[in-house]
Design a protein around this motif. Sequence first.
Motif, PDB file in Angstrom:
ATOM      1  N   GLY A  40      -4.000  -7.330  -7.587  1.00 23.25           N
ATOM      2  CA  GLY A  40      -2.819  -6.875  -6.860  1.00 23.25           C
ATOM      3  C   GLY A  40      -3.082  -6.962  -5.363  1.00 23.25           C
ATOM      4  N   THR A  41      -2.164  -7.578  -4.612  1.00 25.18           N
ATOM      5  CA  THR A  41      -2.383  -7.722  -3.168  1.00 25.18           C
ATOM      6  C   THR A  41      -1.271  -7.086  -2.330  1.00 25.18           C
ATOM      7  N   SER A  42      -0.256  -6.557  -3.001  1.00 25.30           N
ATOM      8  CA  SER A  42       0.845  -5.854  -2.334  1.00 25.30           C
ATOM      9  C   SER A  42       1.382  -4.845  -3.337  1.00 25.30           C
ATOM     10  N   LEU A  43       2.257  -3.970  -2.884  1.00 24.65           N
ATOM     11  CA  LEU A  43       2.835  -2.994  -3.802  1.00 24.65           C
ATOM     12  C   LEU A  43       3.599  -3.700  -4.920  1.00 24.65           C
ATOM     13  N   GLU A  44       4.401  -4.686  -4.544  1.00 26.12           N
ATOM     14  CA  GLU A  44       5.191  -5.428  -5.531  1.00 26.12           C
ATOM     15  C   GLU A  44       4.283  -6.175  -6.501  1.00 26.12           C
ATOM     16  N   GLU A  45       3.281  -6.872  -5.964  1.00 21.18           N
ATOM     17  CA  GLU A  45       2.412  -7.640  -6.846  1.00 21.18           C
ATOM     18  C   GLU A  45       1.537  -6.737  -7.711  1.00 21.18           C
ATOM     19  N   SER A  46       1.149  -5.587  -7.188  1.00 22.77           N
ATOM     20  CA  SER A  46       0.367  -4.641  -7.989  1.00 22.77           C
ATOM     21  C   SER A  46       1.148  -4.223  -9.234  1.00 22.77           C
ATOM     22  N   MET A  79       1.344   4.043   0.294  1.00 23.84           N
ATOM     23  CA  MET A  79       0.110   4.524  -0.323  1.00 23.84           C
ATOM     24  C   MET A  79       0.385   5.529  -1.431  1.00 23.84           C
ATOM     25  N   ALA A  80       1.426   6.332  -1.280  1.00 23.06           N
ATOM     26  CA  ALA A  80       1.794   7.285  -2.331  1.00 23.06           C
ATOM     27  C   ALA A  80       2.237   6.539  -3.591  1.00 23.06           C
ATOM     28  N   GLU A  81       2.969   5.437  -3.382  1.00 22.06           N
ATOM     29  CA  GLU A  81       3.405   4.628  -4.527  1.00 22.06           C
ATOM     30  C   GLU A  81       2.221   3.936  -5.196  1.00 22.06           C
ATOM     31  N   LEU A  82       1.279   3.476  -4.376  1.00 24.06           N
ATOM     32  CA  LEU A  82       0.066   2.874  -4.938  1.00 24.06           C
ATOM     33  C   LEU A  82      -0.705   3.905  -5.760  1.00 24.06           C
ATOM     34  N   LYS A  83      -0.808   5.092  -5.214  1.00 26.70           N
ATOM     35  CA  LYS A  83      -1.553   6.147  -5.892  1.00 26.70           C
ATOM     36  C   LYS A  83      -0.961   6.457  -7.261  1.00 26.70           C
ATOM     37  N   SER A  84       0.348   6.405  -7.369  1.00 23.99           N
ATOM     38  CA  SER A  84       0.990   6.669  -8.662  1.00 23.99           C
ATOM     39  C   SER A  84       0.647   5.572  -9.670  1.00 23.99           C
TER      40      SER A  84
END
Length: 265
Positions: A40-46, A79-84
């Motif tokens: 994953g390299t971005s929020l969307e791609e993650s 970052m909060a979205e990544l953390k979820s």
Amino acid sequence: MTLRLADIGVNLSDQAFDVDRDEVISRAVEAGVTTMILTGTSLEESQQVLNLANQYSEYCFSTVGIHPHHAKYVQHSTMAELKSLLMENKVVAIGETGLDFNRDFSPRQAQEKVFEQHLELAIETGMPLFCHERDASERFAEMIKGCRDQISRLVIHCFTAEKTALYRYLDLDCHIGITGWICDERRGTHLHPLVKDIPSDRLMIETDAPWLLPRTLTRKPKNRRNEPAFLMEVVKEIAAHTGKKEAVIAKETLDTALSFFNLHQ
């Protein structure tokens, strides 16, 4: 007998795989690549690679992070979205994150701020870090040095740098990911004497597909696209320059990857 391998860096969400993703996975498994970590390299791609890891759940896992190229796009909520996403079962590492002072697609200050946020996440969650570094090894090492003891594990993925950087990372107890770059007679030969200096429990292998097609392939695909099925080329090249048998390299890198990503297969 087909050897079992772990590819720790596959960009499976890339559009280069849109036409035949099922077949790519099938060819990988047929070639012995039974563990694949999707990057994953971005929020969307993650989110995309997490979906793919769930789709190909028998063989695939994913990472969640923001590549330094995309650091300038990070918002307060990112970052909060990544953390979820880190709570998902298939997510096994934080990244791809790090520093890229080669292309500087994002301002260095933004890169450092976002990398620091990833370091904080790794400390908080105990998850390993999947890291990118280009032309920034001194600053990268400086940033992780003060918190290295609080980070469970960290890999420098797609390592292509020189001996000084390698030793800097090994001194910080980092893992090293080697790609088909080592198979490139034009720019990767400096890695040949270095791979024997990487401890067996610190070395992992990857394709970084669809990029970095090994130039040692005797029959190269017409589209020049790399895929996990070609990972054995990296094993062969490492074996040639360490004096170890291919089966030993395969087992050691598989065992190291399973341990690093806390996988039990």
